[in-house]
Design a protein around this motif. Structure first.
Motif, PDB file in Angstrom:
ATOM      1  N   UNK A 203       0.827  -1.208   0.000  1.00 57.33           N
ATOM      2  CA  UNK A 203       0.000   0.000   0.000  1.00 57.33           C
ATOM      3  C   UNK A 203       0.861   1.259   0.000  1.00 57.33           C
ATOM      4  N   UNK A 204       1.984   1.235   0.720  1.00 56.09           N
ATOM      5  CA  UNK A 204       2.884   2.390   0.695  1.00 56.09           C
ATOM      6  C   UNK A 204       3.526   2.562  -0.671  1.00 56.09           C
ATOM      7  N   UNK A 205       3.901   1.444  -1.304  1.00 57.54           N
ATOM      8  CA  UNK A 205       4.464   1.529  -2.649  1.00 57.54           C
ATOM      9  C   UNK A 205       3.429   2.112  -3.607  1.00 57.54           C
ATOM     10  N   UNK A 206       2.184   1.691  -3.460  1.00 54.65           N
ATOM     11  CA  UNK A 206       1.112   2.201  -4.313  1.00 54.65           C
ATOM     12  C   UNK A 206       0.917   3.702  -4.132  1.00 54.65           C
ATOM     13  N   UNK A 207       1.135   4.194  -2.935  1.00 51.10           N
ATOM     14  CA  UNK A 207       0.894   5.610  -2.660  1.00 51.10           C
ATOM     15  C   UNK A 207       2.032   6.513  -3.114  1.00 51.10           C
ATOM     16  N   UNK A 208       3.194   5.940  -3.416  1.00 51.99           N
ATOM     17  CA  UNK A 208       4.355   6.754  -3.807  1.00 51.99           C
ATOM     18  C   UNK A 208       4.212   7.220  -5.253  1.00 51.99           C
ATOM     19  N   UNK A 209       4.452   8.495  -5.492  1.00 51.90           N
ATOM     20  CA  UNK A 209       4.230   9.058  -6.824  1.00 51.90           C
ATOM     21  C   UNK A 209       5.334   8.734  -7.823  1.00 51.90           C
ATOM     22  N   UNK A 210       6.426   8.108  -7.364  1.00 55.76           N
ATOM     23  CA  UNK A 210       7.526   7.772  -8.269  1.00 55.76           C
ATOM     24  C   UNK A 210       7.748   6.269  -8.418  1.00 55.76           C
ATOM     25  N   UNK A 211       6.762   5.471  -7.973  1.00 56.70           N
ATOM     26  CA  UNK A 211       6.900   4.011  -8.023  1.00 56.70           C
ATOM     27  C   UNK A 211       5.728   3.367  -8.769  1.00 56.70           C
ATOM     28  N   UNK A 212       5.177   4.070  -9.732  1.00 58.29           N
ATOM     29  CA  UNK A 212       3.984   3.572 -10.414  1.00 58.29           C
ATOM     30  C   UNK A 212       4.272   2.290 -11.195  1.00 58.29           C
ATOM     31  N   UNK A 268      12.726   3.067  -8.999  1.00 62.28           N
ATOM     32  CA  UNK A 268      11.812   4.171  -9.287  1.00 62.28           C
ATOM     33  C   UNK A 268      11.482   4.181 -10.778  1.00 62.28           C
ATOM     34  N   UNK A 269      10.457   4.919 -11.141  1.00 59.91           N
ATOM     35  CA  UNK A 269      10.083   5.046 -12.558  1.00 59.91           C
ATOM     36  C   UNK A 269      11.243   5.600 -13.388  1.00 59.91           C
ATOM     37  N   UNK A 270      11.982   6.549 -12.838  1.00 56.95           N
ATOM     38  CA  UNK A 270      13.086   7.149 -13.587  1.00 56.95           C
ATOM     39  C   UNK A 270      14.229   6.161 -13.805  1.00 56.95           C
ATOM     40  N   UNK A 414      12.748   7.534   0.567  1.00 57.52           N
ATOM     41  CA  UNK A 414      12.224   7.841  -0.767  1.00 57.52           C
ATOM     42  C   UNK A 414      11.676   9.260  -0.782  1.00 57.52           C
ATOM     43  N   UNK A 415      12.549  10.191  -0.434  1.00 63.86           N
ATOM     44  CA  UNK A 415      12.138  11.588  -0.422  1.00 63.86           C
ATOM     45  C   UNK A 415      11.004  11.841   0.554  1.00 63.86           C
ATOM     46  N   UNK A 416       9.957  12.494   0.077  1.00 65.74           N
ATOM     47  CA  UNK A 416       8.813  12.819   0.923  1.00 65.74           C
ATOM     48  C   UNK A 416       7.881  11.626   1.110  1.00 65.74           C
ATOM     49  N   UNK A 425       9.424  -2.589   5.404  1.00 63.55           N
ATOM     50  CA  UNK A 425      10.018  -1.422   4.767  1.00 63.55           C
ATOM     51  C   UNK A 425      10.179  -1.677   3.276  1.00 63.55           C
ATOM     52  N   UNK A 426      10.174  -0.593   2.496  1.00 68.73           N
ATOM     53  CA  UNK A 426      10.686  -0.685   1.134  1.00 68.73           C
ATOM     54  C   UNK A 426      11.815   0.323   0.999  1.00 68.73           C
ATOM     55  N   UNK A 427      12.792  -0.001   0.157  1.00 67.64           N
ATOM     56  CA  UNK A 427      13.927   0.877  -0.094  1.00 67.64           C
ATOM     57  C   UNK A 427      14.110   1.023  -1.599  1.00 67.64           C
TER      58      UNK A 427
END
Length: 463
Positions: A203-212, A268-270, A414-416, A425-427
């Motif tokens: 759920x935290x991974x889903x909420x991150x804007x750079x891990x789509x 990350x997506x990048x 993961x930033x903010x 945890x995820x890293x």
């Protein structure tokens, strides 16, 4: 002949039983004989008298130690002990309640028990026989002892007001009144209520804007459903309070809880874009429009990395994308500090953990039926914690003399975006993590040594 799985299962049960000998639980009843009667301040008395923390003191007086206890946390913090308390100021408490209930000047006397419990337990660490934490004990990473909700508290540093160093707790709360010493511990005043996410790792991974992209891979492979367990509720209801000692006598406290946990390494997506040429997500009104193109490119790359995994069904364990994702997943909750453990290596000073010496490394078995290994290394010359690094060493000094695989760097945060989940945890990482031929052929082509405890994921997760 017993199978290895049977033997390890038996060993795991034995270790858990033996470990119970060293675990203790907080008493549900505060021992009145431990209440201070001499003149001086305890945590509770200081908070009650201080103009900065009266709201937090009130919350502590409302929260019971457990469902079976009439004693409050305020009473506990009036007794002997070693406690570290991250006390939110009155302004911090008011701001939190106003934001939760979308109002102004929320009446603290109307606070629900569940919210009071959440605020109180997240803020307190029982250090038991060890000294309470001072700010001089803090390093970037995770405090070794969990709070009263069995969650880990993270520490980071930032600069404010033209270069002044600030200590940041759990990504956002800043210590504004440090190292208030009382007889039973230390209080650190913070400008926000310590808030720990109740979301699971996926759920935290889903909420991150750079891990789509990685989130979509978790969903399509079905691995997201395998990362959602938190606590063994059957154990909660049915475990015996006391367990046997080495003589078989029921004299030892059994652990109060049995937790499940996970650690996930995430591109990350990048990183997918720069390393594999995967298109960046095209997001319109919060919805990614080009997932078909993204997944097509990911599938192509995964099939090249795992050529024997030919099943087209992404939920199948012999699918290339499925195996790619599985190699990112560990079935244990690992804090940042425990990814690589430093203790007795040559040149290392345990009281200055940021001063590293020779490389230390640990091997971890990933999830999925193939149980592949990854190796995490850290030392003075690695520039961070590295996955699947390979070096040649001087046989006299153990210094690195040649690095042919630098390894993938693991980021602390993961930033903010919050990466400290309810169950692990995820890293984020700075390169694509695959089990290529060089991992078994080079990285793991050596004598593998484990600490015995590291063979059992449950022991790591449960501290």
């Amino acid at each position: 002949m017993k199978s290895p799985a049977f033997i390890f299962g038996k060993c795991s049960l034995m270790i858990v039983l033996l470990t119970a000998a060293f675990l203790t639980a907080c008493s549900d009843k505060v021992d009145e004989s431990d209440i201070y009667t001499f003149k001086g301040e305890t945590i509770t008395s200081y908070l009650e008298k201080s103009e900065n923390f009266t709201d937090f003191a009130y919350i502590l007086s409302r929260v019971k130690l457990s469902k079976r206890s009439e004693s409050t946390i305020a009473q506990l913090l009036s007794a002997r002990g070693n406690y570290t308390v991250f006390a939110p100021t009155n302004d911090a408490v008011q701001h939190y309640l106003d934001s939760v209930y979308q109002t102004t000047d929320y009446d603290i006397t109307q606070i629900p028990d569940s919210v009071a419990d959440y605020i109180a337990r997240n803020a307190i660490i029982d250090c038991e026989d060890l000294n309470a934490y001072q700010t001089t004990d803090f390093n970037v990473g995770t405090l070794e002892r969990t709070n009263m909700d069995d969650r880990y508290i993270t520490v980071d540093f930032d600069t404010i007001n033209g270069g002044n160093l600030a200590t940041i707790i759990n990504n956002s709360a800043r210590i504004v009144l440090p190292d208030i010493e009382v007889y039973n511990g230390y209080i650190h005043g913070v400008n926000q209520v310590l808030s720990l996410s109740r979301a699971t790792v996926p759920a935290l991974i889903e909420s991150a804007d750079n891990l789509r992209i990685f989130n979509e891979l978790l969903r399509r492979t079905g691995w997201d459903d395998s990362l959602k367990l938190y606590r063994d509720e059957e154990y909660e209801e049915n475990h015996e309070e006391m367990g046997p000692d080495l003589d078989g006598n029921l004299t030892l406290k059994n652990p109060e809880h049995r937790y499940y946990g996970y650690t996930v390494f995430v591109e990350t997506d990048s990183i997918f874009n720069t390393k594999w040429g995967v298109p960046e997500p095209n997001v319109v009104n919060g919805i990614v429009q080009n997932f078909d193109e993204i997944i097509s490119r990911i599938t192509e790359r995964c099939q090249a990395a795992y050529p024997l995994a030919t099943n087209p069904d992404m939920t199948a364990k012999d699918n290339a994308v499925n195996q790619f994702v599985a190699y990112h997943l560990l079935p244990m909750r690992l804090t940042w500090d425990k990814l690589v453990i430093h203790y007795i290596e040559m040149g290392y000073a345990y009281n200055i953990p940021s001063r590293l010496s020779i490389n230390c490394f640990h091997y971890y078995e990933t999830m999925g039926p193939y149980r592949r290994l990854l190796k995490i290394t850290e030392g003075a010359t690695t520039e961070g914690k590295r996955i699947n690094r390979h070096s040649e060493y001087d046989t006299d000094t153990y210094d690195e003399i040649f690095v042919d695989r630098p390894g993938i760097n693991i980021n602390f945060s993961n930033g903010e975006n919050v990466n400290n989940a309810l169950n692990g945890f995820y890293y984020t990482i700075d390169d694509i993590l695959v089990y290529d031929d060089g991992v078994p052929g080079v990285v793991l082509n050596e004598r593998l040594r484990w600490d015995f405890n590291e063979l059992f994921a449950e022991m790591a997760t449960n501290g």
